[in-house]
Design a protein around this motif. Sequence first.
Motif, short mmCIF file in Angstrom:
data_model
loop_
_atom_site.label_atom_id
_atom_site.label_comp_id
_atom_site.label_asym_id
_atom_site.label_seq_id
_atom_site.Cartn_x
_atom_site.Cartn_y
_atom_site.Cartn_z
N ARG A 11 0.82 -1.21 0.00
CA ARG A 11 0.00 0.00 0.00
C ARG A 11 0.86 1.26 0.00
O ARG A 11 1.99 1.26 0.47
N ALA A 12 0.30 2.34 -0.54
CA ALA A 12 1.04 3.57 -0.80
C ALA A 12 1.77 4.13 0.43
O ALA A 12 2.91 4.58 0.30
N PRO A 13 1.18 4.13 1.64
CA PRO A 13 1.93 4.69 2.77
C PRO A 13 3.24 3.98 3.05
O PRO A 13 4.19 4.59 3.56
N TYR A 14 3.31 2.68 2.70
CA TYR A 14 4.53 1.93 2.98
C TYR A 14 5.54 2.03 1.83
O TYR A 14 6.72 1.72 2.02
N ARG A 15 5.08 2.41 0.66
CA ARG A 15 6.01 2.47 -0.47
C ARG A 15 7.02 3.61 -0.34
O ARG A 15 8.06 3.59 -0.99
N GLN A 16 6.72 4.60 0.50
CA GLN A 16 7.69 5.66 0.76
C GLN A 16 8.79 5.09 1.66
O GLN A 16 8.57 4.80 2.82
N GLY A 17 9.96 4.88 1.10
CA GLY A 17 11.06 4.27 1.87
C GLY A 17 11.18 2.78 1.68
O GLY A 17 11.94 2.14 2.41
N ALA A 18 10.45 2.20 0.71
CA ALA A 18 10.51 0.77 0.48
C ALA A 18 11.75 0.42 -0.35
O ALA A 18 12.36 1.28 -1.00
N ALA A 19 12.13 -0.86 -0.33
CA ALA A 19 13.29 -1.34 -1.07
C ALA A 19 13.11 -2.80 -1.42
O ALA A 19 12.38 -3.54 -0.74
N PHE A 20 13.76 -3.21 -2.51
CA PHE A 20 13.84 -4.62 -2.86
C PHE A 20 14.99 -5.26 -2.10
O PHE A 20 16.04 -4.64 -1.90
N VAL A 21 14.80 -6.52 -1.69
CA VAL A 21 15.86 -7.29 -1.04
C VAL A 21 15.98 -8.62 -1.77
O VAL A 21 14.99 -9.35 -1.91
N MET A 22 17.18 -8.94 -2.22
CA MET A 22 17.44 -10.20 -2.94
C MET A 22 18.93 -10.47 -2.91
O MET A 22 19.72 -9.60 -2.54
N ASN A 23 19.33 -11.68 -3.29
CA ASN A 23 20.76 -11.96 -3.35
C ASN A 23 21.31 -11.66 -4.74
O ASN A 23 20.57 -11.28 -5.65
N ALA A 24 22.61 -11.83 -4.91
CA ALA A 24 23.26 -11.44 -6.17
C ALA A 24 22.80 -12.29 -7.34
O ALA A 24 22.69 -11.81 -8.47
N SER A 25 22.54 -13.57 -7.09
CA SER A 25 22.11 -14.46 -8.17
C SER A 25 20.75 -14.02 -8.72
O SER A 25 20.54 -13.97 -9.95
N THR A 26 19.83 -13.69 -7.83
CA THR A 26 18.52 -13.23 -8.29
C THR A 26 18.63 -11.88 -8.99
O THR A 26 17.97 -11.63 -10.00
N ALA A 27 19.48 -11.01 -8.45
CA ALA A 27 19.67 -9.71 -9.08
C ALA A 27 20.22 -9.84 -10.50
O ALA A 27 19.86 -9.07 -11.39
N ALA A 28 21.08 -10.83 -10.71
CA ALA A 28 21.64 -11.03 -12.05
C ALA A 28 20.55 -11.40 -13.05
O ALA A 28 20.61 -10.99 -14.22
N PRO B 71 15.20 1.36 -4.46
CA PRO B 71 16.56 0.83 -4.30
C PRO B 71 16.57 -0.68 -4.12
O PRO B 71 15.61 -1.27 -3.61
N VAL B 72 17.66 -1.29 -4.55
CA VAL B 72 17.84 -2.74 -4.44
C VAL B 72 18.95 -3.00 -3.42
O VAL B 72 20.06 -2.50 -3.55
N VAL B 73 18.63 -3.79 -2.40
CA VAL B 73 19.59 -4.16 -1.36
C VAL B 73 19.95 -5.63 -1.58
O VAL B 73 19.08 -6.50 -1.59
N GLU B 74 21.24 -5.89 -1.78
CA GLU B 74 21.69 -7.27 -1.96
C GLU B 74 22.00 -7.89 -0.61
O GLU B 74 22.89 -7.43 0.10
N ALA B 75 21.28 -8.95 -0.27
CA ALA B 75 21.49 -9.70 0.97
C ALA B 75 21.78 -11.14 0.58
O ALA B 75 20.89 -11.84 0.08
#
Length: 335
Positions: A215-232, A262-266
């Motif tokens: 929902r829109a209130p949470y999208r402010q400051g949201a980020a994707f989280v994935m590992n390097a293989s998925t990001a590739a 933003p994308v955060v690699e974990a």
Amino acid sequence: MSETVVARPVLDGARAAAADAAFDGFVRTGAAIEMKAFTGVSGDQGGYAIPREIDQQIDAVLKSASPIRSIANVVQVGSAGYRKLVTTGGTPSGWAGETDARPVTGTSTFVEIAPPMGELYANPSASQAMLDDAQFDVEAWLAGEIAAEFAKAEGAAFVGGNGTNRPRGFLQAPTAATADATRAFGTLQYLASGAAGDFAANGADRLIDLVQALRAPYRQGAAFVMNASTAARIRKFKTSDGQFLWQPSLVSGQAATLLGYPVVEAEDMPDIAANSLSIAFGNFRAGYLIAERSETSILRDPYSNKPFVTFYATKRVGGCVTNSEAIKLMKFAAS
């Protein structure tokens, strides 16, 4: 009385050495004069006198530390127990005319959140002679190794910890495909990728659905989280006009973006596989809580196990999902 001088034969060792004495001695007795030179090849010929050099900067294989701490809500606590109250449903309201009665409206419902906590510890030892004679600062090296290992261990727990004497990771929360209005509090919503263990043909559309499910209130400051293989995999996605969905960062230290977020690699996130939860999208500052008792403490103990010096390091930390509406997951399944 005259002194009689007795002529004695000259000892062989005192005889003046001839120019070919070495050869003469070899012919007569088989002995040879040994010639030595100082070298560093063997120890007894001078090698012991050459000090061994060691690089004072110890290189190590870098361990990836999970960046969840940097995007989550971190609080400092003063005791082992920590409680947080979360309201669900909001406070109902109503409309009324100027002279109409104002009936009592409903009240909010509270949910208590208690993040599971555990204690990380390490207890390495080093002899006092090692600390005195080593060519590098052993104590500083041990402290750095402990800190790096703690960061790696807690990062893995924030993603997949089971909550037993450690934090409960957000991937360990219950999941369901239902929307926020009908899903039980504490259960995360997942969206299917459209294929078991893979993206469907319209993988980019699935990512858009994942973003819009938050929902829109949470999208402010949201980020994707994935590992390097998925990001590739995702970096190769293109729009119909050939533009990449992934936008690399143009500033050093700033995260790349996907669909404007933003994308955060974990590296603790799972690889893409059948039914895996390999992508998370959400506002982790609103959705995940990290509670820590204090910073890492290291006790230097030279008394308990002489002649060894023990370095006892501890850190108490906990974590859990606090708002299940603020984090969405992508499940790699057909439905």
